[in-house]
Motif scaffolding. Structure first.
Motif, PDB file in Angstrom:
ATOM      1  N   TYR A 149       0.835  -1.201   0.000  1.00  0.00           N
ATOM      2  CA  TYR A 149       0.000   0.000   0.000  1.00  0.00           C
ATOM      3  C   TYR A 149       0.874   1.256   0.000  1.00  0.00           C
ATOM      4  CZ  TYR A 149      -4.403  -2.417   1.195  1.00  0.00           C
ATOM      5  OH  TYR A 149      -5.536  -3.189   1.190  1.00  0.00           O
ATOM      6  N   TYR A 150       0.525   2.200  -0.859  1.00  0.00           N
ATOM      7  CA  TYR A 150       1.311   3.424  -0.942  1.00  0.00           C
ATOM      8  C   TYR A 150       0.843   4.448   0.084  1.00  0.00           C
ATOM      9  CZ  TYR A 150      -2.331   5.816  -3.838  1.00  0.00           C
ATOM     10  OH  TYR A 150      -3.481   6.393  -4.311  1.00  0.00           O
ATOM     11  N   ALA A 151       1.748   5.364   0.405  1.00  0.00           N
ATOM     12  CA  ALA A 151       1.477   6.403   1.406  1.00  0.00           C
ATOM     13  C   ALA A 151       0.978   7.680   0.752  1.00  0.00           C
ATOM     14  CB  ALA A 151       2.736   6.681   2.222  1.00  0.00           C
ATOM     15  N   PHE A 152       0.394   7.550  -0.449  1.00  0.00           N
ATOM     16  CA  PHE A 152      -0.153   8.684  -1.198  1.00  0.00           C
ATOM     17  C   PHE A 152       0.913   9.739  -1.468  1.00  0.00           C
ATOM     18  CE2 PHE A 152      -3.438   6.896   1.624  1.00  0.00           C
ATOM     19  CZ  PHE A 152      -4.251   6.313   0.660  1.00  0.00           C
ATOM     20  N   ASP A 153       2.172   9.273  -1.626  1.00  0.00           N
ATOM     21  CA  ASP A 153       3.265  10.191  -1.874  1.00  0.00           C
ATOM     22  C   ASP A 153       3.216  10.785  -3.277  1.00  0.00           C
ATOM     23  OD1 ASP A 153       3.697   7.331  -1.849  1.00  0.00           O
ATOM     24  OD2 ASP A 153       5.687   7.644  -2.661  1.00  0.00           O
ATOM     25  N   ASN A 154       2.346  10.263  -4.138  1.00  0.00           N
ATOM     26  CA  ASN A 154       2.153  10.863  -5.462  1.00  0.00           C
ATOM     27  C   ASN A 154       0.757  11.472  -5.595  1.00  0.00           C
ATOM     28  OD1 ASN A 154       0.690   8.494  -5.459  1.00  0.00           O
ATOM     29  ND2 ASN A 154       1.279   7.880  -7.530  1.00  0.00           N
ATOM     30  N   ARG A 155       0.170  11.834  -4.449  1.00  0.00           N
ATOM     31  CA  ARG A 155      -1.177  12.407  -4.428  1.00  0.00           C
ATOM     32  C   ARG A 155      -1.178  13.742  -3.675  1.00  0.00           C
ATOM     33  NH1 ARG A 155      -1.934   9.564  -8.067  1.00  0.00           N
ATOM     34  NH2 ARG A 155      -3.392   7.826  -8.302  1.00  0.00           N
ATOM     35  N   PRO A 156      -2.130  14.647  -3.967  1.00  0.00           N
ATOM     36  CA  PRO A 156      -2.188  15.950  -3.297  1.00  0.00           C
ATOM     37  C   PRO A 156      -2.605  15.816  -1.831  1.00  0.00           C
ATOM     38  CG  PRO A 156      -4.071  15.656  -4.768  1.00  0.00           C
ATOM     39  CD  PRO A 156      -3.137  14.513  -5.033  1.00  0.00           C
ATOM     40  N   ILE A 157      -2.418  16.889  -1.090  1.00  0.00           N
ATOM     41  CA  ILE A 157      -2.699  16.872   0.352  1.00  0.00           C
ATOM     42  C   ILE A 157      -4.165  16.558   0.627  1.00  0.00           C
ATOM     43  CG2 ILE A 157      -2.792  18.308   2.417  1.00  0.00           C
ATOM     44  CD1 ILE A 157      -0.322  19.778   1.436  1.00  0.00           C
ATOM     45  N   TRP A 158      -5.087  17.118  -0.161  1.00  0.00           N
ATOM     46  CA  TRP A 158      -6.510  16.887   0.087  1.00  0.00           C
ATOM     47  C   TRP A 158      -6.859  15.407  -0.083  1.00  0.00           C
ATOM     48  CZ3 TRP A 158      -9.443  14.510  -3.503  1.00  0.00           C
ATOM     49  CH2 TRP A 158      -9.057  14.572  -4.847  1.00  0.00           C
ATOM     50  N   SER A 243       5.923   4.951   1.490  1.00  0.00           N
ATOM     51  CA  SER A 243       6.280   5.754   0.320  1.00  0.00           C
ATOM     52  C   SER A 243       7.179   4.920  -0.590  1.00  0.00           C
ATOM     53  CB  SER A 243       7.019   7.028   0.740  1.00  0.00           C
ATOM     54  OG  SER A 243       8.309   6.704   1.256  1.00  0.00           O
ATOM     55  N   ARG A 244       7.297   5.371  -1.810  1.00  0.00           N
ATOM     56  CA  ARG A 244       8.182   4.688  -2.764  1.00  0.00           C
ATOM     57  C   ARG A 244       9.607   4.614  -2.229  1.00  0.00           C
ATOM     58  NH1 ARG A 244       8.262   5.697  -9.260  1.00  0.00           N
ATOM     59  NH2 ARG A 244      10.381   4.976  -9.686  1.00  0.00           N
ATOM     60  N   LYS A 245      10.065   5.707  -1.627  1.00  0.00           N
ATOM     61  CA  LYS A 245      11.419   5.741  -1.074  1.00  0.00           C
ATOM     62  C   LYS A 245      11.565   4.738   0.071  1.00  0.00           C
ATOM     63  CE  LYS A 245      15.604   7.266  -0.534  1.00  0.00           C
ATOM     64  NZ  LYS A 245      16.654   6.952  -1.552  1.00  0.00           N
ATOM     65  N   GLU A 246      10.570   4.646   0.931  1.00  0.00           N
ATOM     66  CA  GLU A 246      10.633   3.712   2.056  1.00  0.00           C
ATOM     67  C   GLU A 246      10.681   2.268   1.566  1.00  0.00           C
ATOM     68  OE1 GLU A 246       8.265   6.093   5.615  1.00  0.00           O
ATOM     69  OE2 GLU A 246       7.121   5.087   4.027  1.00  0.00           O
ATOM     70  N   ILE A 247       9.917   1.958   0.533  1.00  0.00           N
ATOM     71  CA  ILE A 247       9.922   0.607  -0.015  1.00  0.00           C
ATOM     72  C   ILE A 247      11.285   0.280  -0.608  1.00  0.00           C
ATOM     73  CG2 ILE A 247       8.945  -0.892  -1.795  1.00  0.00           C
ATOM     74  CD1 ILE A 247       6.296   0.659  -1.428  1.00  0.00           C
ATOM     75  N   GLU A 248      11.832   1.215  -1.350  1.00  0.00           N
ATOM     76  CA  GLU A 248      13.146   0.994  -1.957  1.00  0.00           C
ATOM     77  C   GLU A 248      14.210   0.772  -0.888  1.00  0.00           C
ATOM     78  OE1 GLU A 248      15.802   2.846  -5.604  1.00  0.00           O
ATOM     79  OE2 GLU A 248      14.371   4.138  -4.543  1.00  0.00           O
TER      80      GLU A 248
END
Length: 278
Positions: A149-158, A243-248
């Motif tokens: 599951y992603y942390a919405f790191d490619n999504r806006p704050i809202w 996040s993508r970075k955390e997964i990597e």
């Protein structure tokens, strides 16, 4: 068993018993499968390859992998889920089922040519540790396909704020009995998922669908999938997001490198390879 959350494991057994995939059309299953596996390095496996599905659930992905490999191990912490997987793969002779957690899987070290774990490790208390345990079973150069599951790191704050509201609902619903979870998640699928996804479908046909549109992933999915995924989303006690970075970083610490992420939903899907020991 270690590194599991008991209520979560029990809940998935109940989920897969109800949504055993028997009502899912083969073409829709294949379409979803391709979305996860489009980054998988198919040329690296063949009819002699030995692989593993860590957290196999109903076995829906293994059912499409098994015909292409020599042997496939299906591992799950839920005996109820394994019963469903056995039924779904009853026609295959090249599969073995293991009732075990990721850490306690009795597979030989460095014995796998490939592995995959989709939608599982974010429901485990220590995801980084689980990745290390899986990596220890891979041969040098062998790929691991993982979906977290992603942390919405490619999504806006809202968008993240909207998810926070839904997460409050998840925390409440996931603590109810299975009949209540099943009913409430079905109502969410019918009242929220379906109309929102169908509106996204219309926008897509008009070529004006924003890539951030909520639930747009389901715009061409069946109600069965929406109900199954709503239960998966709102009926699970333990959920982590990365996040993508955390997964990597977790993959790197597990001894996996050359990581490649899918550039489309579902996020995040990644493939990484077992690196040689220094």
């Amino acid at each position: 068993m270690s590194n599991i959350e008991v209520h979560t494991v029990t809940g998935f057994g109940e989920e897969w018993s109800h949504y055993n995939q028997s009502a899912l059309k083969p073409q829709e299953l294949k379409t979803i499968f391709d979305q996860y596996f489009d980054i998988f390095p198919w040329p690296l496996i063949n009819q002699s390859s030995v692989g593993a599905d860590f957290g196999c659930g109903s076995g829906r992905w293994s059912k499409l992998i098994a015909p292409h490999v020599g042997h496939l191990h299906l591992i799950d912490a839920s005996p109820v889920a394994l019963k469903v997987a056995r039924q779904n793969l009853r026609d295959f002779k090249n599969v073995t089922f293991h009732h075990a957690s990721v850490e306690e899987t009795e597979l030989p070290a460095e014995g796998l040519d490939f592995a995959f774990s989709l939608g599982v490790l974010h429901h485990i208390p220590d995801t980084a540790r689980a990745l290390r345990d899986i990596a220890s079973k891979l041969k040098t150069g062998a790929p691991l396909l993982v979906y977290l599951y992603y942390a919405f790191d490619n999504r806006p704050i809202w968008y993240r704020a909207l998810w926070s509201v839904s997460d409050v609902a998840r925390r409440l619903i996931s603590r109810t009995s299975f009949p209540v979870r099943k009913f409430l998640s079905k109502m969410i699928a019918i009242a929220i998922y379906w109309p929102t996804a169908r509106f996204a479908f219309v926008l897509d046909k008009m070529s004006v669908l924003p890539n951030w549109f909520p639930l747009s992933y389901y715009r061409d999915r069946s109600l069965y999938i929406m109900q199954n995924d709503a239960l998966d989303r709102f009926g699970t006690r333990l959920e982590q997001r990365f996040s993508r970075k955390e997964i990597e970083t977790m993959l790197k610490l597990a001894g996996l490198g050359n990581t490649h992420f899918s550039d489309h939903a579902p996020y995040w899907c990644a493939v990484a390879y077992k690196e040689p020991l220094c």
